[in-house]
Every structure is written in C-alpha cells, then in structure tokens.
Design a protein around this motif. Structure first.
Motif, PDB file in Angstrom:
ATOM      1  N   GLN A  85       0.363  10.772  -3.464  1.00 61.65           N
ATOM      2  CA  GLN A  85      -0.884  10.249  -4.036  1.00 61.65           C
ATOM      3  C   GLN A  85      -2.038  10.271  -3.043  1.00 61.65           C
ATOM      4  O   GLN A  85      -3.193  10.097  -3.439  1.00 61.65           O
ATOM      5  CB  GLN A  85      -0.658   8.818  -4.537  1.00 61.65           C
ATOM      6  N   GLY A  86      -1.752  10.454  -1.759  1.00 53.91           N
ATOM      7  CA  GLY A  86      -2.821  10.557  -0.773  1.00 53.91           C
ATOM      8  C   GLY A  86      -3.330   9.206  -0.313  1.00 53.91           C
ATOM      9  O   GLY A  86      -2.742   8.153  -0.582  1.00 53.91           O
ATOM     10  N   GLU A  87      -4.456   9.243   0.390  1.00 53.17           N
ATOM     11  CA  GLU A  87      -4.994   8.034   1.024  1.00 53.17           C
ATOM     12  C   GLU A  87      -5.399   6.963   0.023  1.00 53.17           C
ATOM     13  O   GLU A  87      -5.483   5.793   0.365  1.00 53.17           O
ATOM     14  CB  GLU A  87      -6.189   8.406   1.906  1.00 53.17           C
ATOM     15  N   GLY A  88      -5.658   7.345  -1.215  1.00 51.19           N
ATOM     16  CA  GLY A  88      -6.042   6.363  -2.225  1.00 51.19           C
ATOM     17  C   GLY A  88      -4.870   5.765  -2.971  1.00 51.19           C
ATOM     18  O   GLY A  88      -5.070   5.067  -3.976  1.00 51.19           O
ATOM     19  N   SER A  89      -3.658   5.992  -2.503  1.00 50.46           N
ATOM     20  CA  SER A  89      -2.474   5.507  -3.215  1.00 50.46           C
ATOM     21  C   SER A  89      -2.489   3.981  -3.331  1.00 50.46           C
ATOM     22  O   SER A  89      -2.735   3.278  -2.347  1.00 50.46           O
ATOM     23  CB  SER A  89      -1.202   5.952  -2.481  1.00 50.46           C
ATOM     24  N   PRO A  90      -2.213   3.446  -4.524  1.00 49.14           N
ATOM     25  CA  PRO A  90      -2.187   1.993  -4.702  1.00 49.14           C
ATOM     26  C   PRO A  90      -0.931   1.339  -4.147  1.00 49.14           C
ATOM     27  O   PRO A  90      -0.828   0.119  -4.140  1.00 49.14           O
ATOM     28  CB  PRO A  90      -2.255   1.823  -6.219  1.00 49.14           C
ATOM     29  N   VAL A  91       0.033   2.136  -3.665  1.00 50.34           N
ATOM     30  CA  VAL A  91       1.277   1.553  -3.162  1.00 50.34           C
ATOM     31  C   VAL A  91       1.281   1.430  -1.638  1.00 50.34           C
ATOM     32  O   VAL A  91       2.333   1.271  -1.027  1.00 50.34           O
ATOM     33  CB  VAL A  91       2.519   2.345  -3.641  1.00 50.34           C
ATOM     34  N   TYR A  92       0.097   1.495  -1.014  1.00 49.97           N
ATOM     35  CA  TYR A  92      -0.042   1.009   0.352  1.00 49.97           C
ATOM     36  C   TYR A  92      -0.304  -0.496   0.251  1.00 49.97           C
ATOM     37  O   TYR A  92      -1.305  -0.919  -0.319  1.00 49.97           O
ATOM     38  CB  TYR A  92      -1.208   1.698   1.072  1.00 49.97           C
ATOM     39  N   PHE A  93       0.587  -1.306   0.800  1.00 46.54           N
ATOM     40  CA  PHE A  93       0.561  -2.736   0.524  1.00 46.54           C
ATOM     41  C   PHE A  93      -0.259  -3.556   1.516  1.00 46.54           C
ATOM     42  O   PHE A  93      -0.392  -4.767   1.339  1.00 46.54           O
ATOM     43  CB  PHE A  93       1.996  -3.275   0.488  1.00 46.54           C
ATOM     44  N   TYR A  94      -0.796  -2.920   2.554  1.00 46.45           N
ATOM     45  CA  TYR A  94      -1.536  -3.670   3.574  1.00 46.45           C
ATOM     46  C   TYR A  94      -2.920  -3.052   3.767  1.00 46.45           C
ATOM     47  O   TYR A  94      -3.088  -1.832   3.697  1.00 46.45           O
ATOM     48  CB  TYR A  94      -0.775  -3.674   4.904  1.00 46.45           C
ATOM     49  N   ALA A  95      -3.898  -3.924   4.018  1.00 48.18           N
ATOM     50  CA  ALA A  95      -5.270  -3.456   4.191  1.00 48.18           C
ATOM     51  C   ALA A  95      -5.401  -2.589   5.436  1.00 48.18           C
ATOM     52  O   ALA A  95      -6.133  -1.594   5.449  1.00 48.18           O
ATOM     53  CB  ALA A  95      -6.219  -4.664   4.274  1.00 48.18           C
ATOM     54  N   ILE A  96      -4.719  -2.979   6.514  1.00 47.67           N
ATOM     55  CA  ILE A  96      -4.714  -2.197   7.751  1.00 47.67           C
ATOM     56  C   ILE A  96      -3.373  -1.488   7.823  1.00 47.67           C
ATOM     57  O   ILE A  96      -2.335  -2.113   8.055  1.00 47.67           O
ATOM     58  CB  ILE A  96      -4.927  -3.093   8.986  1.00 47.67           C
TER      59      ILE A  96
END
Length: 454
Positions: free
Chosen positions: A163-174
């Motif tokens: 999904q790339g950098e915009g993936s919603p499954v990155y769970f942390y802001a940093i």
C-alpha cells in the motif's frame, strides 16, 4: 487443558502485538502495564511451584538488583556529591539562569522520567516473575505465541509495503513508512522478532519430533521448514542491516537445536563469535559497511549511528560517575549536538543500549551489567554444550544472545515486545527439563524425572 495454562502465552502475544514502540503507543503500553501488574500479583499470590536451582536464584537476585538500581534514582544526595559530574554543574548553572532549581538533589536528574522508564519494564518483569513462580504455562505455547506474531507481522508488513507510505496499517505516528514494520514502530525491531522466531520454530520442530505422533512428524517438519522460509523472507524484505547480518549465524545456531552434537556446538562457540565479530567490524570499520549503514539510516531518518555514539560518549564523560539518571537521554543528548549538524530527525535513543545505560546509570550500573553478562555466559555455555538440554532452553539462549548483540547497534529492549521475549528467554535458560519439555505422558499426569539439568 485449564485456561490458566494460557494466561502467560496470551499475555506474551499481547506484548508482541501492542508493545512495539519505545516512545509511542502510550495507550496500548498502558494496557500492557496494567495487565502486567495483575500478572505480578498473580505470580506472587501463591508460593512458587517451580523447582529452583542456583542459576534461577541468581537470576532472581539480578532482577532484585535491577529494581534497587531503579530505586537508587530517588535517593537524595549531598550537594557536593550531586554536583560532582561536570554535566550537572553546567545544568545547575543553566537552571539558575532561568529560575529552575534542582531540588531535592536526587541521584537521577529527572525522577519522573525514571518512573516512566520503570513502568515501561513492567511487562518484562511480569513475565519473568510468572514464569519463575507459577507452573501454569507450557514452553511450546510461548514458542507458538512468538511464531504466530511473526507470521502476522510478515503478512502485515507485506500489506504495508504493497500500500506504500499512505498505508493505514502503520500503527504509529513516528515510524519507518515505506518499510515493513509489522506491529512495531521501527523496522529494525521487527527484524529482531523475525530473528528470534527462528530458534522458536526449531525448538517446536524438535519437540514435535520427540513427543509427537508418527503420522504428524513429517507434515509438521514440512510446516516448520515453511515457517523458517517465511521468517527469512521477512528478514530479506525488511531491509534491516542488523537483520541481514545476524540471519546466517542465528539460522546456523537454530539448526543445531535439531542436531545437538557436542562436537559441532563446541566448534561453533569459536566460529560463530568470530563470524559475528568479523561482520560487525566490516560494517563499522570499512567504507563499504559505512555506506550500507548510511543507506539504512537515510531510509529510517535516524542520522548517523557513529555520530550519535560519539556524541553520547561525550555526554557520558561529563556525567560520570553518577550518570544523568534513568530515562534522561532525550533531555541530555540535545545539549551535546552540533547545531550545524542537527537534522529534522528526532534522536530518542543512542542506538546502542549499552552506551545509553552508561550515560543514564553511570558506574552504578556497571557491576550489575558485568554480573549479568557473567551469569548469561555461564548459562549459555552450560546449555549449549549439553546435548540433553531442552530445545526450548537452547532456543532461549539463542534468542537472548541475538537480542544482546542487536542491542549494540539499536535499542530493541526499549520496547515491551522485545523486552518480554528477552525476559522469557532468560527464564527458559534456568528452568529444569521437567518444566521445559512436557511429553504426552506428562500432560496426562504421569511425571517424568530427568537426571540432568538443562
């Protein structure tokens, strides 16, 4: 099987899924800490039912010493002693200029940071106490919890990458957007989980080959090989240089769980450290290794590790012998940065846990570290050279060693996820075979009495 036998494995799995950040995910970590406090109470409620040998008692004393070292941060000091380190004198002068008074004069400069750091250790401490004091767990269930988290992390990492950098499954802001991080904030820490899953898978295969039904042994072996391939694929795709460097030695050590020949293990005690030392020397001292490190650091926006280490060492010199106090790295480090070299990246750790602890704890932490290293080395050699040792004990030795080595170039132990794996690995190294390899007869209530310690 009673549900209480699953409490510890389920808590471990929760730590692996929710505890993937060192300075983030406060709500998730708060849940783990609250559950950990309950687990500690449960562990201390009844007298220990687990046999204890000298190694287990030594580990318990090391845990007690670590707690005392944390409490030391709140001890008031005479003004002359408090101001002995040059760094504290400068801080006091700067504070006076803006109306900040360091009072009371405690050992640790920022007691509230020490409290935060202590609370962060609750999940690991809870697992260690529960494993040492309660009989309500099975080592194979702990290994399955690690393997399940690995599989889910690899799948999640594939989704993140797709999904790339915009993936919603990155769970942390940093986090390391654009890379595979799984349930972690840092891709390097996912690499740690992938690495320690290798000895866990090998231990499960050895366990199944020993006590499993004949008709399931071959299918289970095939499944185990598939899981190893999946973990190695995750390491390759993850891109962590430490993961790449450690994958070969960890895989070779894990294979020896299945082939427990003392001659091979004796040779590996010489060969594997030499390979690791050579690889790290190449990475840190050659131009080619420096270029790879620089590429990884650009991708993760963490800056140069070497520069961070040099700056941290300068801070260490100014804060010896007392140290700056537990949890103070992020407050102290910026004072030593070169303004002309400051980047947009936020340096929240030294990327070397040993340097960071030396800065924060000073010489007070050195005896404890030396004692722990001596304890770990003695138990590692004892387990490694014993062909009759439980495969789960060997897996614990490999996993804890992997984390200790990775901590030279990163800070995996600062997460509840990895510190929990580390705690259970140490416990697996000291508990006797009767607790670490339960046969079908044992599970049905018929006891086994092994004659050799793990």
């Amino acid at each position: 099987m009673p549900i209480r036998d699953w409490w510890i494995p389920l808590y471990l799995f929760a730590c692996l899924v929710l505890g993937g950040a060192s300075n983030g995910g406060f709500l998730a970590n708060g849940v783990l800490q609250s559950l950990g406090a309950i687990l500690i109470g449960w562990a201390l409620w009844a007298p220990s039912a687990s046999p204890r040998d000298a190694s287990a008692r030594a580990l318990a004393w090391l845990l007690i010493a670590a707690v005392l070292l944390i409490l030391l941060q709140f001890v008031p000091l005479p003004e002359a002693l408090w101001a002995l380190p040059a760094g504290r004198t400068e801080l006091a002068a700067e504070g006076a200029a803006i109306g900040v008074d360091y009072s009371p004069l405690l050992w640790g400069l920022l007691p509230y940071e020490a409290v935060k750091s202590a609370v962060w250790l609750v999940p690991a401490l809870a697992l260690a106490l529960a494993m040492l004091r309660r009989p309500d767990w099975r080592p194979q269930h702990l290994a399955w919890a690690i393997v399940a988290a690995m599989v889910m992390s690899v799948i999640l990492g594939a989704i993140q990458l797709g999904q790339g950098e915009g993936s919603p499954v990155y769970f942390y802001a940093i986090t390391n957007v654009g890379s595979t991080v799984g349930f972690f904030a840092n891709s390097n820490h996912l690499a740690t989980l992938l690495l320690v899953s290798l000895p866990s898978i090998s231990a499960l295969i050895a366990y199944q080959l020993k006590v499993g039904s004949e008709e399931f042994k071959l299918p289970f072996l095939a499944m185990g090989i598939g899981l190893i391939v999946l973990a190695l694929t995750g390491i390759v795709v993850n891109g962590s240089l430490a993961g790449w460097s450690l994958a070969g030695p960890v895989l070779a050590a894990s294979a020896m769980i299945l082939v427990p020949r003392s001659s091979l293990r004796k040779a590996s005690l010489i060969l594997l450290p030499l390979i690791l030392a050579g690889g790290m020397s190449w990475m840190l001292l050659t131009d080619e290794g420096a270029q790879l490190l620089k590429l990884e650091e650009v991708q993760s926006a963490n800056g140069s590790r070497q520069q961070i280490w040099v700056t941290t060492i300068q801070a260490v010199g100014d804060h010896l012998p007392l140290g700056s106090g537990l949890g103070t790295f992020t407050e102290v480090y910026p004072r030593y940065e070169d303004p002309a070299m400051i980047q947009s990246a936020y340096i929240n750790h030294a990327h070397n846990d040993y340097l960071e602890l030396l800065l924060e704890l000073g010489i007070a932490g050195m005896p404890l570290f030396v004692a722990f290293l001596a304890w770990w080395t003695r138990n590692f050699v004892r387990i490694w050279l014993n062909e009759a040792a439980s495969p789960f004990a060997v897996a614990g030795a490999i996993s804890s060693g992997t984390i200790l080595i990775h901590s030279v170039v990163d800070y995996p132990l600062r997460t509840a996820a990895v510190s929990s794996i580390f705690a259970l690995s140490l416990c697996l190294m000291v508990l006797p075979p009767a607790r670490l390899l339960l046969s079908r007869d044992t599970a049905k209530g018929r006891s086994e009495r092994p004659t050799e310690p793990a």
